[in-house]
Design an enzyme around this catalytic site. Structure first.
Site, mmCIF file in Angstrom:
data_model
loop_
_atom_site.group_PDB
_atom_site.id
_atom_site.type_symbol
_atom_site.label_atom_id
_atom_site.label_comp_id
_atom_site.label_asym_id
_atom_site.label_seq_id
_atom_site.Cartn_x
_atom_site.Cartn_y
_atom_site.Cartn_z
ATOM 1 N N CYS A 49 -2.083 9.455 2.495
ATOM 2 C CA CYS A 49 -1.610 8.891 1.225
ATOM 3 C C CYS A 49 -2.579 9.148 0.080
ATOM 4 O O CYS A 49 -2.180 9.127 -1.086
ATOM 5 C CB CYS A 49 -1.356 7.393 1.372
ATOM 6 S SG CYS A 49 -2.780 6.434 1.905
ATOM 7 N N GLU A 64 0.872 -1.171 0.000
ATOM 8 C CA GLU A 64 0.000 0.000 0.000
ATOM 9 C C GLU A 64 0.910 1.221 0.000
ATOM 10 O O GLU A 64 1.452 1.593 1.046
ATOM 11 C CB GLU A 64 -0.927 -0.018 1.221
ATOM 12 C CG GLU A 64 -1.840 -1.230 1.293
ATOM 13 C CD GLU A 64 -2.869 -1.264 0.177
ATOM 14 O OE1 GLU A 64 -3.217 -0.186 -0.339
ATOM 15 O OE2 GLU A 64 -3.316 -2.365 -0.180
#
Length: 453
Positions: free
Chosen positions: A243, A209
């Protein structure tokens, strides 16, 4: 316990098959949920100590999300774990076919500092629901939360089932020297590549991720006031240290100036005239990133407004170009460049010329534009007429593509990520069709061709 001994102890415990029992898994998830509820105030305090997060933001983006995920997994894990019957090809008659779900074994979960509780616990919840043991490595950049996680998990589980390794790069390196059965990493692209290299040595499957520069496209048909409000929300969350934060905006030239004005207005409405003095506005994680962000702002010809506790006032930059430093790296801070475009096709070309982002946000009322952008541009996930919220659901996976990562999780996807499916054919004994055996004849070949075509 030394790291090598810890992994060995977990592997020994996993081989007892205790964690494969579904009732055991549900009990573990329930125990974890109850302990989080009991420690909620301490966890929120740790997040405030590390990142300056107000309790409301800490609960909304971290503790509450984990509690919600746990509730969903507790409810659905017994059904997901069941043996699944599937159809059997006629050529294999008589037989039954089914899929068995099994955990990989010992999982390593490496988490970042920006959402240190949520991004540690959510993958752990999936690993436990699937029946794995797990070694958890929180970020050293969030020491208070890391310590709180260690206390939480040691209160819930023995080390041979779930263990926390605290520390920095040395501990990361020593963990990656071990043989794990699955590695789940959340963090930057550079370290993600190192994780994948380490996993390749033992052919360990990974989920990565990662991140990237997530674009936000705004065309002339958009509801500009609402667009500005929702973009500001996505950028200000955790002071941009997210993010999937909107990293930059592509605005159609005809509405760019108005959008910039509204973005500044909405940010001021949320945080006041001096955001850097607002105690509910998160701080930058450490001095290194604090100085990096100030340098990026100054490179755009603007003097940053800061406070001694590492808070930086958000800044909208409408006079940048593709070659400027703020467009060269993922910002991970409260900086929002705004670039212009003439036609939506130009914006699409711009995004497609760059590495595939983790998220994309599109603000438009034009259904044709929606179809064109969503079908043409590759990205991990995103929203139409909003930001961030696509990750807060059990019903869709969250993850990247290309440089922004591989694999996905949340809800059922978390269970599936940490689960291996064994495909089984159970053949009957009362009939054995002869056409698959030597010697092959024309008659046998005709029979094979009847089944396989």
């Amino acid at each position: 316990m030394e790291i090598a001994e810890l992994v060995k102890a977990q592997r020994t415990y996993f081989e007892t098959d205790a964690t494969k029992d579904v009732a055991f898994r549900v009990a573990a998830l329930t125990r974890l949920r109850q302990e989080i509820l009991r420690r909620e105030k301490q966890l929120l305090h740790a997040l405030q100590e590390d990142l300056g997060k107000a309790p409301a933001e800490g609960y909304m983006t971290e503790v509450g999300m984990v509690l919600d995920e746990l509730g969903y997994l507790i409810k659905h894990t017994p059904r997901w774990a069941k043996r699944r019957r599937v159809r059997t090809p006629f050529a294999q008659f008589p037989a039954r076919s089914f899929v068995l779900k099994e955990p990989y074994g010992v999982a390593l979960i490496m988490a970042p500092w920006n959402y240190p509780f949520q991004l540690t616990l959510e993958p752990l919840c999936g690993a436990l629901a699937a029946g794995n043991c797990a070694v958890v490595k929180p970020s050293a950049y969030a020491p208070a939360t890391s310590a709180a996680i260690a206390d939480l998990l040691s209160a819930c589980f023995p080390q041979e089932y779930v263990a926390v390794v605290q520390g920095g790069r040395e501990q990361n390196s020593r963990l990656l020297e071990q043989k794990f059965d699955y590695i789940f990493f959340t963090g930057g692209i550079t370290v993600g590549k190192l994780v994948m290299q380490s996993a390749a040595r033992s052919l360990t499957p990974v989920s990565l991720e990662l991140g990237g520069k997530s674009p936000c496209i705004v065309d002339a048909t958009a509801d500009l006031r609402l667009a500005a409000k929702r973009i500001a929300f996505g950028k200000l969350l955790n002071a941009g240290q997210t993010c999937v934060a909107p990293d930059y905006v592509l605005a159609q030239h005809s509405i760019k100036a108005e959008l910039v004005r509204l973005l500044r207005e909405e940010m001021a409405a949320m945080l006041g005239e001096h955001p850097e003095r607002n105690p509910e506005y998160p701080a930058i994680i450490n001095d290194k990133h604090f100085q990096r962000l100030q340098g990026l702002i100054r490179s755009a010809g603007v003097e940053p407004s800061t406070a001694p506790d590492r808070r930086i006032a958000p800044v909208v930059l409408p006079d940048v170009c593709e070659q400027d430093p703020v467009m060269g790296e993922e910002l991970f801070g409260p900086i929002l460049p705004v670039l212009g475009f003439d036609r939506v096709a130009d914006a699409v070309r711009f995004v497609k010329s760059r590495p595939r982002p983790l998220a994309l946000y599109l603000f438009t009322k034009d259904a044709g534009v929606q179809r064109a952008v969503l079908h043409s541009v590759s990205f991990g996930g995103g929203c139409v007429n909003d930001t961030i919220i696509h990750l807060a659901t059990h019903h869709m996976g969250f993850g990247g593509v290309g440089d922004s990562g591989m694999g996905s999780y949340h809800g059922r996807r978390s269970f599936d990520t940490f689960t291996h499916e064994k495909s089984i054919v159970s053949k009957a004994l009362w009939l054995d069709l002869p056409f698959r055996y030597h010697p092959y004849t024309e008659k046998k070949e005709r029979m094979v061709r009847r089944f396989l075509k």
